[in-house]
Write a protein that holds these residues in place. Structure first.
Motif, PDB file in Angstrom:
ATOM      1  N   CYS A  70      -3.266  29.316  -8.908  1.00 22.69           N
ATOM      2  CA  CYS A  70      -3.647  30.098 -10.221  1.00 22.69           C
ATOM      3  C   CYS A  70      -2.787  30.218 -11.051  1.00 22.69           C
ATOM      4  O   CYS A  70      -1.483  29.453 -10.891  1.00 22.69           O
ATOM      5  CB  CYS A  70      -3.959  31.436  -9.650  1.00 22.69           C
ATOM      6  SG  CYS A  70      -2.303  32.232  -9.338  1.00 22.69           S
ATOM      7  N   HIS A  74      -3.142  29.569  -3.238  1.00 15.65           N
ATOM      8  CA  HIS A  74      -4.265  30.407  -2.475  1.00 15.65           C
ATOM      9  C   HIS A  74      -5.249  29.620  -1.694  1.00 15.65           C
ATOM     10  O   HIS A  74      -5.560  28.417  -1.949  1.00 15.65           O
ATOM     11  CB  HIS A  74      -5.264  31.012  -3.561  1.00 15.65           C
ATOM     12  CG  HIS A  74      -4.611  32.009  -4.495  1.00 15.65           C
ATOM     13  ND1 HIS A  74      -4.385  33.330  -3.796  1.00 15.65           N
ATOM     14  CD2 HIS A  74      -4.135  32.126  -5.682  1.00 15.65           C
ATOM     15  CE1 HIS A  74      -3.964  34.072  -4.851  1.00 15.65           C
ATOM     16  NE2 HIS A  74      -3.675  33.393  -5.926  1.00 15.65           N
ATOM     17  N   CYS A 125      -2.405  38.791  -5.715  1.00  7.30           N
ATOM     18  CA  CYS A 125      -1.408  38.169  -6.847  1.00  7.30           C
ATOM     19  C   CYS A 125      -1.840  38.612  -7.980  1.00  7.30           C
ATOM     20  O   CYS A 125      -2.782  39.434  -8.326  1.00  7.30           O
ATOM     21  CB  CYS A 125      -2.128  36.766  -6.617  1.00  7.30           C
ATOM     22  SG  CYS A 125      -1.393  35.591  -7.656  1.00  7.30           S
ATOM     23  N   CYS A 129      -2.948  37.152 -10.377  1.00  6.81           N
ATOM     24  CA  CYS A 129      -4.406  36.727 -10.806  1.00  6.81           C
ATOM     25  C   CYS A 129      -5.632  37.496 -10.448  1.00  6.81           C
ATOM     26  O   CYS A 129      -6.686  37.280 -11.053  1.00  6.81           O
ATOM     27  CB  CYS A 129      -4.508  35.101 -10.514  1.00  6.81           C
ATOM     28  SG  CYS A 129      -5.070  35.102  -8.767  1.00  6.81           S
TER      29      CYS A 129
END
Ligand SMILES: [Zn+2]
Length: 432
Positions: A257, A264, A316, A318
């Motif tokens: 990301c 991921h 995360c 993100c």
């Protein structure tokens, strides 16, 4: 940072929702396999799965044995040319690819149009995670042979509406010219090849930092998650590097990301386990084991990838809840070396070597001396007084690894790689 998702609902779902999604996908898969897949049907029935509705939790799947690559290879050997891991009649299949064959005979793999679309969706998720959109022009400096990797990426580019540009049948210089002329904004290749293109550009006085390339998605080798390698590629290109992980027989499972903090795993499409290599019990660090959920025509169940990973389940920045592999794929389990009691993956050596800008290429030679693994690092150095660099690399490896290893200057230029680089030369005599 503007975060983009391919499927926000699943990518940010809680762990219970992800597990429920995986179980429902697994039931659909198992139903088809029990009915008509010769390779997995028997294994499933032997493990007690006579009906897919008997699967109630992810824990239940653990009664199923692991699948190893050697079983797939043997199956194709005995049942040529495609083996028996085929759920549907042959006329349903539309795509054939094969593994790169870096570790033995290539494995052939068939996909249906549905499973090819699944590949495209998995790659679309990879591009979306890196913030790549329909406005981008993605250049593929790849020969488009039978290896699946960048064919699937090509399909993913189409899926997100980006412009896909082939760099097939061109040499490195022609590829650089093409990507400059067509104003490519994204490059998709192996980390080694991104570095090689940078070297060719330097020789031709092309300043890549003035090119329109802003993002580089790398796959096929661990380099994209090795800090030294990533920094070097980013410096040469003036672009951000996003590591991707996947395999022909499994699918495109890993994405980086915008936070660039590990890779991921796409848990919407893959069920992931990590095993302690010694006792095969669940662990946070060890071998990555994968079941793919959307490739019904030719799946893998509990497949031992041979990749060593370290799993991080913290949410995360993100917003994705998908687990991350810290440092991407750290190395191949069978490439872990034990040198005077210290565990070393070739990627640790790469991370050191890449911090020396004058080192152009390298090899790791492993020998068996008096029943002990010994390492020799051979480096190709640009410029005058290369011995100074050899000494500096020797000091740095001793400092970072905590042990002294041999470092030598290459007697002649070392070969470069377009596809998966194989920089480890293993001269050990295996005990059988
Ligand atoms: Zn993230």
């Amino acid at each position: 940072m503007a975060i983009t998702y391919f499927d926000r609902a699943i990518e940010t779902a809680g762990c219970e929702d992800i597990a429920a999604h995986q179980i429902s996908r697994l039931r659909v898969l198992l139903k088809e396999l029990i009915a008509s897949n010769p390779f997995y049907g028997k294994t499933l029935r032997d493990a007690g799965f006579t009906d897919a509705r008997l699967l109630h939790s992810l824990e239940d799947l653990k009664s199923l044995p692991f699948t190893c690559k050697s079983q797939l290879v043997d199956d194709q050997e005995i049942n040529p040319p495609f083996g028996t891991n085929l759920t549907f009649p042959f006329d349903r299949y539309t795509h054939l690819h094969q593994t790169s064959g870096t570790t033995g005979k290539p494995l052939r793999w068939l996909d249906t149009s549905e499973s090819w679309d699944w590949w495209a969706r998995c790659w679309a998720a990879v591009f979306c995670a890196a913030g790549i959109t329909a406005a981008d022009r993605i250049f593929f400096p790849f020969s488009f042979g039978p290896f699946i990797g960048f064919w699937a990426a090509w399909a993913g580019a189409e899926k997100i509406g980006a412009l896909a540009i082939s760099g097939g049948a061109q040499n490195s210089y022609q590829r650089l010219r093409t990507l400059m002329e067509l104003q490519a904004t994204v490059l998709c290749c192996t980390p080694s090849y991104a570095l090689h293109l940078a070297q060719v550009a330097a020789e031709e006085n092309i300043d890549l930092r003035r090119s329109t390339v802003r993002k580089i998605v790398v796959a096929g080798e661990p380099g994209g998650s090795i800090p030294g390698t990533r920094t070097r590629i980013e410096g040469a290109w003036g672009a951000k590097v996003f590591d991707h992980t996947g395999a022909t027989e499994i699918g495109a499972h890993g994405m980086t990301c915008l936070g660039q903090c590990g890779v991921h795993l796409n848990e919407g499409e893959f069920l992931v386990e990590v095993l302690d290599p010694l006792n095969l019990k669940a662990a946070d660090e060890g071998e990555l084991v994968i079941t793919n959920l959307g490739r019904i025509g030719s799946p893998v169940l509990r497949y031992r990838t041979g990749d060593h990973v370290r799993i991080n389940r913290d949410v995360c920045e993100c917003g994705r809840t998908f687990a991350r592999m810290d440092g991407g794929i750290i190395g191949r389990i069978d490439q872990m070396l034990i040198v005077r009691g210290v565990n070393i993956f070739p990627s640790s050596l790469e991370s050191i070597v890449r911090t020396f800008p004058r080192v152009q290429e390298f090899r790791v030679i492993v020998e068996d001396i008096n029943a002990m693994d010994e390492l020799l690092l051979v480096i190709e150095v640009a410029g005058d007084n290369p011995e100074d660099v050899v000494k500096a690399v020797g000091r740095e490896t001793a400092h970072r690894l905590g042990l002294r290893i041999g470092v030598e200057l290459a007697a002649q230029p070392l070969p470069r790689f377009e596809m998966k680089a194989s920089r480890v030369v293993d001269k050990r005599v295996r005990q059988t």
